[in-house]
Scaffold this motif. Sequence first.
Motif, PDB file in Angstrom:
ATOM      1  N   ASN A  28     -17.183 -68.917 -16.896  1.00 32.56           N
ATOM      2  CA  ASN A  28     -16.578 -68.385 -18.122  1.00 32.56           C
ATOM      3  C   ASN A  28     -17.363 -67.199 -18.672  1.00 32.56           C
ATOM      4  OD1 ASN A  28     -14.533 -70.251 -18.049  1.00 32.56           O
ATOM      5  ND2 ASN A  28     -15.401 -71.603 -19.596  1.00 32.56           N
ATOM      6  N   SER A  29     -18.678 -67.226 -18.518  1.00 37.93           N
ATOM      7  CA  SER A  29     -19.495 -66.104 -18.980  1.00 37.93           C
ATOM      8  C   SER A  29     -19.164 -64.836 -18.202  1.00 37.93           C
ATOM      9  CB  SER A  29     -20.986 -66.437 -18.838  1.00 37.93           C
ATOM     10  OG  SER A  29     -21.363 -67.487 -19.704  1.00 37.93           O
ATOM     11  N   VAL A  30     -18.975 -64.982 -16.895  1.00 33.30           N
ATOM     12  CA  VAL A  30     -18.585 -63.826 -16.080  1.00 33.30           C
ATOM     13  C   VAL A  30     -17.204 -63.331 -16.490  1.00 33.30           C
ATOM     14  CG1 VAL A  30     -17.951 -63.094 -13.745  1.00 33.30           C
ATOM     15  CG2 VAL A  30     -20.052 -64.397 -14.120  1.00 33.30           C
ATOM     16  N   MET A  31     -16.292 -64.245 -16.795  1.00 36.51           N
ATOM     17  CA  MET A  31     -14.956 -63.823 -17.226  1.00 36.51           C
ATOM     18  C   MET A  31     -15.041 -63.038 -18.538  1.00 36.51           C
ATOM     19  SD  MET A  31     -11.800 -63.641 -16.457  1.00 36.51           S
ATOM     20  CE  MET A  31     -11.479 -64.882 -15.195  1.00 36.51           C
ATOM     21  N   ARG A  32     -15.866 -63.493 -19.468  1.00 33.67           N
ATOM     22  CA  ARG A  32     -16.053 -62.749 -20.719  1.00 33.67           C
ATOM     23  C   ARG A  32     -16.619 -61.359 -20.438  1.00 33.67           C
ATOM     24  NH1 ARG A  32     -18.255 -67.792 -22.250  1.00 33.67           N
ATOM     25  NH2 ARG A  32     -16.856 -68.965 -23.622  1.00 33.67           N
ATOM     26  N   ALA A  33     -17.570 -61.305 -19.528  1.00 35.92           N
ATOM     27  CA  ALA A  33     -18.181 -60.025 -19.177  1.00 35.92           C
ATOM     28  C   ALA A  33     -17.146 -59.063 -18.614  1.00 35.92           C
ATOM     29  CB  ALA A  33     -19.304 -60.245 -18.163  1.00 35.92           C
ATOM     30  N   LEU A  34     -16.296 -59.555 -17.738  1.00 39.43           N
ATOM     31  CA  LEU A  34     -15.275 -58.706 -17.111  1.00 39.43           C
ATOM     32  C   LEU A  34     -14.212 -58.274 -18.110  1.00 39.43           C
ATOM     33  CD1 LEU A  34     -14.901 -60.637 -13.746  1.00 39.43           C
ATOM     34  CD2 LEU A  34     -15.736 -58.287 -14.014  1.00 39.43           C
ATOM     35  N   ILE A  35     -13.824 -59.163 -18.993  1.00 42.02           N
ATOM     36  CA  ILE A  35     -12.829 -58.810 -20.009  1.00 42.02           C
ATOM     37  C   ILE A  35     -13.389 -57.758 -20.949  1.00 42.02           C
ATOM     38  CG2 ILE A  35     -11.579 -59.677 -22.035  1.00 42.02           C
ATOM     39  CD1 ILE A  35     -11.232 -62.327 -20.482  1.00 42.02           C
ATOM     40  N   ALA A  36     -14.629 -57.947 -21.405  1.00 40.43           N
ATOM     41  CA  ALA A  36     -15.238 -56.974 -22.317  1.00 40.43           C
ATOM     42  C   ALA A  36     -15.370 -55.613 -21.642  1.00 40.43           C
ATOM     43  CB  ALA A  36     -16.607 -57.476 -22.773  1.00 40.43           C
ATOM     44  N   ARG A  37     -15.802 -55.603 -20.387  1.00 40.73           N
ATOM     45  CA  ARG A  37     -15.966 -54.346 -19.649  1.00 40.73           C
ATOM     46  C   ARG A  37     -14.626 -53.661 -19.417  1.00 40.73           C
ATOM     47  NH1 ARG A  37     -15.978 -51.676 -14.828  1.00 40.73           N
ATOM     48  NH2 ARG A  37     -17.902 -50.604 -14.188  1.00 40.73           N
ATOM     49  N   THR A  38     -13.623 -54.433 -19.035  1.00 44.52           N
ATOM     50  CA  THR A  38     -12.291 -53.864 -18.771  1.00 44.52           C
ATOM     51  C   THR A  38     -11.675 -53.313 -20.040  1.00 44.52           C
ATOM     52  OG1 THR A  38     -11.980 -55.463 -16.974  1.00 44.52           O
ATOM     53  CG2 THR A  38     -10.019 -54.347 -17.800  1.00 44.52           C
ATOM     54  N   GLY A  39     -11.821 -54.048 -21.138  1.00 42.23           N
ATOM     55  CA  GLY A  39     -11.302 -53.562 -22.410  1.00 42.23           C
ATOM     56  C   GLY A  39     -11.971 -52.265 -22.818  1.00 42.23           C
ATOM     57  N   ALA A  46     -37.207 -58.666  -5.156  1.00 39.86           N
ATOM     58  CA  ALA A  46     -36.037 -59.495  -5.463  1.00 39.86           C
ATOM     59  C   ALA A  46     -35.021 -58.723  -6.304  1.00 39.86           C
ATOM     60  CB  ALA A  46     -36.477 -60.763  -6.185  1.00 39.86           C
ATOM     61  N   ILE A  47     -35.517 -58.017  -7.341  1.00 39.22           N
ATOM     62  CA  ILE A  47     -34.625 -57.226  -8.193  1.00 39.22           C
ATOM     63  C   ILE A  47     -33.997 -56.101  -7.383  1.00 39.22           C
ATOM     64  CG2 ILE A  47     -34.570 -55.558 -10.090  1.00 39.22           C
ATOM     65  CD1 ILE A  47     -34.524 -58.329 -11.122  1.00 39.22           C
ATOM     66  N   THR A  48     -34.776 -55.462  -6.526  1.00 39.45           N
ATOM     67  CA  THR A  48     -34.255 -54.381  -5.685  1.00 39.45           C
ATOM     68  C   THR A  48     -33.126 -54.894  -4.803  1.00 39.45           C
ATOM     69  OG1 THR A  48     -36.363 -53.202  -5.621  1.00 39.45           O
ATOM     70  CG2 THR A  48     -34.816 -52.761  -3.837  1.00 39.45           C
ATOM     71  N   ALA A  49     -33.341 -56.045  -4.174  1.00 40.30           N
ATOM     72  CA  ALA A  49     -32.321 -56.612  -3.294  1.00 40.30           C
ATOM     73  C   ALA A  49     -31.042 -56.937  -4.057  1.00 40.30           C
ATOM     74  CB  ALA A  49     -32.864 -57.867  -2.609  1.00 40.30           C
ATOM     75  N   ARG A  50     -31.196 -57.530  -5.260  1.00 40.85           N
ATOM     76  CA  ARG A  50     -30.012 -57.883  -6.051  1.00 40.85           C
ATOM     77  C   ARG A  50     -29.287 -56.639  -6.539  1.00 40.85           C
ATOM     78  NH1 ARG A  50     -33.315 -62.269  -7.926  1.00 40.85           N
ATOM     79  NH2 ARG A  50     -33.940 -61.138  -9.791  1.00 40.85           N
ATOM     80  N   LEU A  51     -30.055 -55.630  -6.964  1.00 45.11           N
ATOM     81  CA  LEU A  51     -29.454 -54.390  -7.444  1.00 45.11           C
ATOM     82  C   LEU A  51     -28.619 -53.734  -6.351  1.00 45.11           C
ATOM     83  CD1 LEU A  51     -29.131 -52.070  -9.496  1.00 45.11           C
ATOM     84  CD2 LEU A  51     -31.265 -51.128  -8.623  1.00 45.11           C
ATOM     85  N   LEU A  52     -29.188 -53.602  -5.152  1.00 46.50           N
ATOM     86  CA  LEU A  52     -28.467 -52.954  -4.059  1.00 46.50           C
ATOM     87  C   LEU A  52     -27.270 -53.787  -3.616  1.00 46.50           C
ATOM     88  CD1 LEU A  52     -31.452 -51.563  -1.938  1.00 46.50           C
ATOM     89  CD2 LEU A  52     -29.980 -50.331  -3.561  1.00 46.50           C
ATOM     90  N   HIS A  53     -27.414 -55.103  -3.685  1.00 46.68           N
ATOM     91  CA  HIS A  53     -26.291 -55.984  -3.336  1.00 46.68           C
ATOM     92  C   HIS A  53     -25.127 -55.773  -4.297  1.00 46.68           C
ATOM     93  CE1 HIS A  53     -24.206 -59.322  -1.606  1.00 46.68           C
ATOM     94  NE2 HIS A  53     -24.358 -60.118  -2.664  1.00 46.68           N
ATOM     95  N   VAL A  54     -25.443 -55.690  -5.587  1.00 48.02           N
ATOM     96  CA  VAL A  54     -24.404 -55.479  -6.603  1.00 48.02           C
ATOM     97  C   VAL A  54     -23.775 -54.094  -6.452  1.00 48.02           C
ATOM     98  CG1 VAL A  54     -23.984 -55.206  -9.078  1.00 48.02           C
ATOM     99  CG2 VAL A  54     -25.386 -57.114  -8.256  1.00 48.02           C
ATOM    100  N   VAL A  55     -24.615 -53.084  -6.310  1.00 45.97           N
ATOM    101  CA  VAL A  55     -24.119 -51.703  -6.228  1.00 45.97           C
ATOM    102  C   VAL A  55     -23.220 -51.503  -5.018  1.00 45.97           C
ATOM    103  CG1 VAL A  55     -24.840 -49.315  -5.835  1.00 45.97           C
ATOM    104  CG2 VAL A  55     -26.028 -50.706  -7.519  1.00 45.97           C
ATOM    105  N   ASN A  56     -23.506 -52.170  -3.929  1.00 45.17           N
ATOM    106  CA  ASN A  56     -22.722 -52.010  -2.705  1.00 45.17           C
ATOM    107  C   ASN A  56     -21.513 -52.949  -2.627  1.00 45.17           C
ATOM    108  OD1 ASN A  56     -24.052 -49.926  -0.972  1.00 45.17           O
ATOM    109  ND2 ASN A  56     -25.820 -51.263  -1.239  1.00 45.17           N
ATOM    110  N   LEU A 110     -21.765 -62.502  -6.838  1.00 39.72           N
ATOM    111  CA  LEU A 110     -22.811 -61.486  -6.908  1.00 39.72           C
ATOM    112  C   LEU A 110     -23.970 -61.917  -7.795  1.00 39.72           C
ATOM    113  CD1 LEU A 110     -20.805 -58.131  -7.258  1.00 39.72           C
ATOM    114  CD2 LEU A 110     -22.280 -58.794  -5.351  1.00 39.72           C
ATOM    115  N   PHE A 111     -23.642 -62.424  -8.967  1.00 39.87           N
ATOM    116  CA  PHE A 111     -24.682 -62.727  -9.946  1.00 39.87           C
ATOM    117  C   PHE A 111     -25.149 -64.179  -9.915  1.00 39.87           C
ATOM    118  CE2 PHE A 111     -22.899 -58.814 -11.646  1.00 39.87           C
ATOM    119  CZ  PHE A 111     -24.036 -58.125 -12.023  1.00 39.87           C
TER     120      PHE A 111
END
Length: 287
Positions: A111-122, A47-57, A278-279
């Motif tokens: 909203n949690s994903v938005m926080r994640a994206l803002i923190a990463r982009t910053g 399951a983790i492998t499938a999610r990891l490859l899905h995210v990476v691709n 994705l998540f």
Amino acid sequence: MEKAKEMVVGIKELSSLPAVYHQVRGVLDNADSSIIDLANVVSVDAAITARLLHVVNSVYFGLMSRVDTVSRAVSILGMQQVHDIVLATSVSAMFKGMSPANMNMTRFWSNSVMRALIARTGAEMVRAGELERFFVAGLLSDLGHLVMYEVEPKLAEQAQMLSVQSGRPLHELERELLGCDYAEVGAALVDKWHLPPRLGAAIAGQIEPALADELYRRDAAMLNLARIMTDAMEQKMESEAIAELFDESIWTLSGLKPANVATIRLIAEMNHGEVVTLFFPQLRPAG
């Protein structure tokens, strides 16, 4: 902090992260470990492998060629980044079944994903390095509220309502009514999971980054920026007005400038829908 720890202990579903995550953590903590060691550990969990490859691709990562094995994902992204993605996917799967009665889970995770994206982009704009670390910190930064609404739903909702009515900071009312605030509870949860200390320190310090340990003030400042921006964007505020909400210390600690807010917002909003899918594919679109 003791009250925060008591709340976390009260939720059995959150007792520990999946075994595969702890195995991944063990590989990273071992100086003699290699890419092959990490790939072998991740590959055991389908399951983790499938999610990891899905995210990476995904388009979000924008890699030039398709990645079809964990070993290739690790070699391209690096061990730390793969660790962070595994952590994010583990947490997203772990909370799939939780739905406190008084909480809109679609809105919460959106909203949690938005926080994640803002923190990463910053972090990317100031070349802070280890970008996925900031993404994970942003994603986990509001978990304290999920715990609060599960353990003390009436008091948590009361604090939220009083904050809206009075204009007082939410964390102050939470401390009065529940004996702790969401940042303390989130940090207690991260500590219970034995996650890297830097992550817990950033979450604990997100309300007042200037008071955080000096080593973690930039991380905490990015989470403060992400939280305030996300809340303001939800209220349809313009970027220039959002930039005026921040104390000068946030710009000093993060390395960002008020003029960066509009760009961070644009990039985060552009990626938001895809990353939510994705998540958290189980979520229904808000509306």
